[in-house]
Every structure is written in structure tokens, then in C-alpha cells.
Design a protein around this motif. Structure first.
Motif, mmCIF file in Angstrom:
data_model
loop_
_atom_site.group_PDB
_atom_site.id
_atom_site.type_symbol
_atom_site.label_atom_id
_atom_site.label_comp_id
_atom_site.label_asym_id
_atom_site.label_seq_id
_atom_site.Cartn_x
_atom_site.Cartn_y
_atom_site.Cartn_z
ATOM 1 N N THR A 4 50.903 52.530 43.124
ATOM 2 C CA THR A 4 50.335 51.406 43.863
ATOM 3 C C THR A 4 48.952 51.758 44.392
ATOM 4 O OG1 THR A 4 52.575 50.837 44.575
ATOM 5 C CG2 THR A 4 50.747 49.719 45.680
ATOM 6 N N THR A 5 47.958 51.028 43.932
ATOM 7 C CA THR A 5 46.593 51.193 44.401
ATOM 8 C C THR A 5 46.006 49.807 44.677
ATOM 9 O OG1 THR A 5 45.477 51.010 42.241
ATOM 10 C CG2 THR A 5 46.313 53.200 42.857
ATOM 11 N N VAL A 6 44.901 49.772 45.406
ATOM 12 C CA VAL A 6 44.150 48.537 45.592
ATOM 13 C C VAL A 6 42.723 48.781 45.131
ATOM 14 C CG1 VAL A 6 43.265 46.824 47.214
ATOM 15 C CG2 VAL A 6 45.584 47.717 47.497
ATOM 16 N N ILE A 7 42.299 48.026 44.135
ATOM 17 C CA ILE A 7 40.942 48.090 43.596
ATOM 18 C C ILE A 7 40.105 47.034 44.301
ATOM 19 C CG2 ILE A 7 39.532 47.880 41.506
ATOM 20 C CD1 ILE A 7 42.233 48.435 39.948
ATOM 21 N N GLU A 8 38.989 47.422 44.891
ATOM 22 C CA GLU A 8 38.116 46.482 45.597
ATOM 23 C C GLU A 8 36.730 46.473 44.954
ATOM 24 O OE1 GLU A 8 38.650 45.828 50.007
ATOM 25 O OE2 GLU A 8 39.219 47.944 49.895
ATOM 26 N N TRP A 9 36.250 45.258 44.680
ATOM 27 C CA TRP A 9 34.909 45.081 44.117
ATOM 28 C C TRP A 9 34.490 43.633 44.286
ATOM 29 C CZ3 TRP A 9 33.301 43.236 38.867
ATOM 30 C CH2 TRP A 9 31.938 43.490 38.605
ATOM 31 N N GLU A 10 33.268 43.421 44.647
ATOM 32 C CA GLU A 10 32.699 42.074 44.764
ATOM 33 C C GLU A 10 33.557 41.150 45.627
ATOM 34 O OE1 GLU A 10 29.800 40.588 43.580
ATOM 35 O OE2 GLU A 10 29.106 42.619 43.125
ATOM 36 N N GLY A 11 34.147 41.712 46.680
ATOM 37 C CA GLY A 11 34.887 40.897 47.627
ATOM 38 C C GLY A 11 36.318 40.568 47.263
ATOM 39 N N VAL A 12 36.812 41.052 46.102
ATOM 40 C CA VAL A 12 38.197 40.783 45.726
ATOM 41 C C VAL A 12 38.993 42.080 45.706
ATOM 42 C CG1 VAL A 12 37.578 38.737 44.377
ATOM 43 C CG2 VAL A 12 37.815 40.948 43.237
ATOM 44 N N ARG A 13 40.311 41.910 45.838
ATOM 45 C CA ARG A 13 41.224 43.055 45.813
ATOM 46 C C ARG A 13 42.290 42.821 44.742
ATOM 47 N NH1 ARG A 13 41.256 42.138 51.671
ATOM 48 N NH2 ARG A 13 39.858 43.637 52.677
ATOM 49 N N ILE A 14 42.414 43.781 43.844
ATOM 50 C CA ILE A 14 43.451 43.754 42.817
ATOM 51 C C ILE A 14 44.407 44.911 43.109
ATOM 52 C CG2 ILE A 14 43.966 43.986 40.361
ATOM 53 C CD1 ILE A 14 41.237 42.798 39.760
ATOM 54 N N MET A 15 45.675 44.589 43.254
ATOM 55 C CA MET A 15 46.681 45.613 43.544
ATOM 56 C C MET A 15 47.453 45.957 42.279
ATOM 57 S SD MET A 15 49.499 45.763 46.614
ATOM 58 C CE MET A 15 50.211 44.142 46.270
ATOM 59 N N THR A 16 47.665 47.238 42.042
ATOM 60 C CA THR A 16 48.438 47.677 40.887
ATOM 61 C C THR A 16 49.859 48.036 41.310
ATOM 62 O OG1 THR A 16 47.836 50.029 41.110
ATOM 63 C CG2 THR A 16 46.354 48.630 39.823
ATOM 64 N N ASP A 17 50.815 47.691 40.473
ATOM 65 C CA ASP A 17 52.213 48.129 40.556
ATOM 66 C C ASP A 17 52.745 48.231 41.987
ATOM 67 O OD1 ASP A 17 52.067 48.244 37.827
ATOM 68 O OD2 ASP A 17 52.077 50.405 37.678
ATOM 69 N N PRO A 18 52.943 47.090 42.667
ATOM 70 C CA PRO A 18 53.333 47.129 44.084
ATOM 71 C C PRO A 18 54.730 47.702 44.316
ATOM 72 C CG PRO A 18 53.440 44.887 43.240
ATOM 73 C CD PRO A 18 52.798 45.710 42.166
#
Length: 349
Positions: free
Chosen positions: A59-73
Motif C-alpha cells: 500500500t502506497t500513495v502516489i502524489e502528483w499534480e494535486g491528485v493521490r493514487i493509492m496502490t493495493d489498499p
């Protein structure tokens, strides 16, 4: 044919869970990281505009350009159990860096496969049903048929299939492509695969190529996706199988790699009949194959005095660290994150 498109709104303040049981107000940001790492060779120091926050397991959170994408919660706590198939269970030994209901707004989920140590029972019950999710065709069926309520915005990508993720009111976009992965070892005459197909213990899995870039300038360019500025490969739960050797042919010049390790064994650590994720040795070989500028191990076994993420992980992070330290090509290209740590990087051209 234009690729499937998903639009994310960075101004959204919707939290990922349907219910918020805590009385205190939710923070709009992730917790202050315990430590921040940057490019091990000092590249782009001071100009970083993107980050990965490591919550635990995969589980990670990728942040870029104001959005957050979470992997494998996966937000179970130490002592909680997951069901991984008929007669297969695992116990979590580490707490996540953030609790599920304390997450800030999350814009999308990237789910490698529908397995309880990547999408646990509390996550399935609690997530809001309108949260966009990209995953495998198998996971799409499971998510849309969830007994806890249908997930409404699931995009299925098979191996080598892509989608464009637009960021609203921005010129930025992601192109996300499903990468091959096999969670079950071939075995003699494909015996293990045949057994798994019958009992359904281990689901199909994807890796991901996440390309950060600019939106295409013309309609004709839409089939190609984005003007790539940064390329990140996430291995997903896979073994080092022949299909992975096609990846560097199609995607050279990978900037960052998240490699899933752990040497997960089934049906249990006491009866380790098959390994279904890479151990330290396979992980090293895959890093050499992909040849990223930087690699970060996640989904791993014991690290020093700390136990593994799950008791099914038999390959320690210590073994991986020892192998990296002896490898002249890798020892200044691997970054280690503790749960609650962050890696910052420059994703824009």
C-alpha cells in the motif's frame, strides 16, 4: 481506437471511506513522513514535484499534480487475519502507517489483484463505491459483485492494455498499462496452475507501468496516450517468469521501480509447498532486467528486528539488502522506506 479515459479532479475533498467513525476532523493531507528520501545520486535535488508515501505491505500513495493514487489498499492491523484461498490464511504482523479511516482524500486506486492482503475485508466494506479503481478483469468482476455493494467505477486492464488518467484543469495526465505477472509458479507440466485454476486460491495479477506526462495535443495522438516525462514500474505480486522479459523491450528507460518481495509461501509458513511472490534473489534479477534508475522494495519480509508484514513472507528484507550491498550495479540505486516514509522525485519534464 482511443484508449479508455478516467478524469480525476484534484479539487475533490471526498474521503475514500463511506463512513467516518472518528470524532476528530480528518486531515486533508497524509501524516508528516517519518523520513524523506530522494534520488540516491542527488538527481533533481530541490526540484521534486511528486512523491510516494509508503503505508505498508504493497500500500502506497502516489502524489502528483494535486491528485493521490493509492496502490493495493490493505489496512488490517497486527494480529488480524486474511483469507487467501481454500485452506490458506495469513496473519498480519505490522500495523499500517495510516489507519483506513484517517486517510486524506484519495482520487483513485490501482489494484494489482483481488487478494485479501491487497484489498482486505475492511477495505471492501468501507470504501466509497464511486472511487475509481483500475485493476484486472478478474478483480473487476469481484468488485462489481461485492456482497458489500457494487463498486461503480472499475476499469479492467489486462496485460499490455492501457488507460489514460486525465487530471482536470491541468495539462498533466498518467498513462497506466497492465504489465504481465504470474502469482503461481509453473511447476512440472503446469500442475500447480491446474490445481489453482480448480480451487481458485491465487487470482490473476497485474504489474503496472505508470507513465507521468502531458496530455496529447491532438485527437490523432490519443491512441498513444501521453507525452511521457517519467516512467514508474510496479511489479505487483509476481514471480520472475518469462513474460517479464518483454517489459524492457517495450518500456526502456524506467525511472523508478517498486518491487514486491517477501517470498510469500502457500498454503502456510509451516507447510511451504509453493512460493508465489519473489524472494530476494528473484527481486535482484528483476531489477537487473528492468534496469531502473531507482528501485524501492515493498511487500517484504523481516527487516532487522522488525517482523515481516505477514507471517507468510519467508524471504527477509535483510537478505535483499545484503545482496544489494554486494552488487556494484545496484548499491547506489536502491532506496529503502520504512512504513510512514516518503520518496520524493521529479516527474515533470
Amino acid at each position: 481506437m482511443p484508449l479508455p479515459r478516467i478524469t480525476l479532479d484534484p479539487s475533490s475533498t471526498l474521503y475514500p471511506t463511506r463512513d467516518h467513525p472518528h470524532s476528530h476532523p480528518h486531515a486533508h493531507d497524509l501524516p508528516k513522513p517519518l523520513h524523506v528520501e530522494t534520488h540516491p545520486k542527488g538527481k533533481n535535488t530541490g526540484t521534486e514535484d511528486a512523491s510516494i508515501f509508503f503505508i505498508g505491505n504493497a500500500t502506497t500513495v502516489i502524489e502528483w499534480e494535486g491528485v493521490r493514487i493509492m496502490t493495493d489498499p490493505n489496512f488490517l492491523h497486527a494480529g488480524d487475519h486474511v483469507h487467501l484461498g481454500p485452506g490458506v490464511t495469513a496473519t498480519r504482523l505490522q500495523n499500517p502507517a495510516v489507519d483506513l479511516h484517517d486517510l486524506p482524500p484519495i482520487d483513485m486506486i490501482l489494484l494489482s489483484h483481488f487478494h485479501a492482503d491487497h484489498f482486505d475485508q475492511d477495505v471492501e466494506k468501507s470504501l466509497r463505491r464511486t472511487l475509481p479503481i483500475i485493476s484486472t478483469p478478474h478483480a473487476k468482476e469481484c468488485l462489481e459483485g461485492s456482497k458489500e455493494g457494487k463498486f461503480e467505477k472499475v476499469t479492467a486492464l489486462d496485460h499490455w492494455e492501457s488507460a489514460i488518467v486525465d487530471i482536470q484543469n491541468s495539462n498533466a495526465a498518467f498513462k497506466i498499462t497492465g504489465m504481465p505477472g504470474k502469482h503461481v509458479p509453473p511447476g512440472p507440466a503446469g500442475l500447480l496452475k491446474k490445481i489453482n485454476d480448480f480451487i481458485g486460491a491465487v487470482p490473476p495479477t497485474n504489474g503496472w507501468m505508470v507513465e507521468f506526462g502531458a496530455k496529447p495535443k491532438t485527437i490523432e495522438a490519443e491512441t498513444d496516450g501521453v507525452d511521457v516525462g517519467y516512467r514508474m514500474y510496479i511489479s505487483g505480486d509476481t514471480l520472475l517468469v518469462n513474460e517479464l522479459y518483454e517489459i524492457p523491450k517495450r518500456f526502456p528507460n524506467v525511472d523508478l521501480m517498486l518491487v514486491h518481495l517477501g517470498g510469500t509461501t502457500i498454503p502456510s509458513p509451516k507447510l511451504p509447498l509453493a512460493m508465489v511472490t519473489m524472494d530476494a534473489e528473484q527481486g535482484i534479477k528483476l531489477i537487473h532486467l528492468i534496469d531502473p534508475e531507482v528501485a524501492i522494495p515493498i511487500h517484504h519480509g523481516a527487516d532487522g528486528d522488525e517482523p515481516p508484514e505477514y507471517d507468510a513472507f519467508l524471504s527477509s528484507l535483510d537478505d535483499f539488502k545484503a545482496a544489494v550491498a554486494k552488487d556494484e550495479k545496484l548499491k547506489d540505486r536502491v532506496v529503502y522506506l520504512k512504513r510512514g516514509g516518503k520518496y520524493s522525485f521529479k516527474a515533470s519534464k
